[in-house]
Design a protein around this motif. Sequence first.
Motif, PDB file in Angstrom:
ATOM      1  N   PHE A   1      15.555 -24.661 -14.637  1.00 51.76           N
ATOM      2  CA  PHE A   1      16.167 -24.306 -13.353  1.00 51.76           C
ATOM      3  C   PHE A   1      15.383 -24.891 -12.183  1.00 51.76           C
TER       4      PHE A   1
ATOM      5  N   LEU B   1      19.093 -26.359 -10.123  1.00 52.52           N
ATOM      6  CA  LEU B   1      20.448 -25.805 -10.072  1.00 52.52           C
ATOM      7  C   LEU B   1      21.117 -26.138  -8.736  1.00 52.52           C
TER       8      LEU B   1
ATOM      9  N   VAL C   1      22.279 -18.736 -16.637  1.00 52.09           N
ATOM     10  CA  VAL C   1      22.835 -19.324 -15.428  1.00 52.09           C
ATOM     11  C   VAL C   1      24.344 -19.138 -15.453  1.00 52.09           C
TER      12      VAL C   1
END
Length: 351
Positions: free
Chosen positions: A37, A44, A62
Amino acid sequence: MNGQELVSSSPRHPRTPSDTNHFVLTFENNRFASELFGQFDQNLKLLEERLNIDARARGNSVVISGDVLTTNQARRTLDYLYEKLQKGGSVERSDVEGAIRMAVAADDQLSLPTMERKAKLTMAQVSTRKKTIIARTPTQDAYIRALERSELVFGVGPAGTGKTYLAVAHAAQLLERGAVEKIILSRPAVEAGERLGFLPGDMKEKVDPYLRPLYDALYDMIPADKVDRAITAGVIEIAPLAFMRGRTLANAAIILDEAQNTTSMQMKMFLTRLGENARMIVTGDPSQIDLPRGVKSGLVEALQLLNGVEGISIVRFKDTDVVRHPLVGRIVRAYDSTYAVDAAEDVSRQD
């Protein structure tokens, strides 16, 4: 799939590419998920920006929302990067950018509705004992595959696309495998005329500044002490183009860099050095020619004459393949568009 899908759109209701999609991916290893991430979820956020989706981290999961096409591209990107972490690699911003490019390209290449979309990303790579380089753009992927299959490869396009770097990496890989006995790296020194006499020092000191990018790439692929020993032993040879005249280069990986600054005769001379069990790579940027006005670039001519010749691959990079700072790609586009307008104006004036 490395990420476990917990929620997704119902398969009983077929969707068009404009339909929204929503699912959750969960990654088993918390540390890898955190690296995936990115710090403050920066990776992201990059996915959101590039693919126009919504990606929100919840622990080691996620939540991804968006249209079917782009959310599936995000899924493949994250799965690929997570697998890279599992294999001991790292994930930098450039890796995320590259994976996104490849995921998008995989869909763009599927023009027939009956073709299945790939569940996983596969990227060509070059590996030496010191480093593994993975393709970050579809053109880099095509270039690496061309280097594997063709005896003569032209890699042409803007600076920052990895043409020379990947060529040197491939040559180092061939040497380590024992596929070739030596590496020969060459550049036209000081424009095409190779006028070195006015520079101070011996020949090596005169030439080294112009060949420094080749040295830098070599030291990235092979430990420095081994590079130095190989150069001393003649296993790695770095020389200006003029030194190639009259030679037959066999059992070698041969690279000519900055080839746009060769004349027609120099290019013909270089290409005809190719000997038995040799691989030759020619790189350059036709938009950066330093030859005197009226002198035709040997690279430009060769690309015209050798297009379609069996055993020769020509790979053309674009500004979208620039893998340096994102600004570099935008700078290249700005210059190219300006020169295109100037060229059109020149033609209209001549008419």
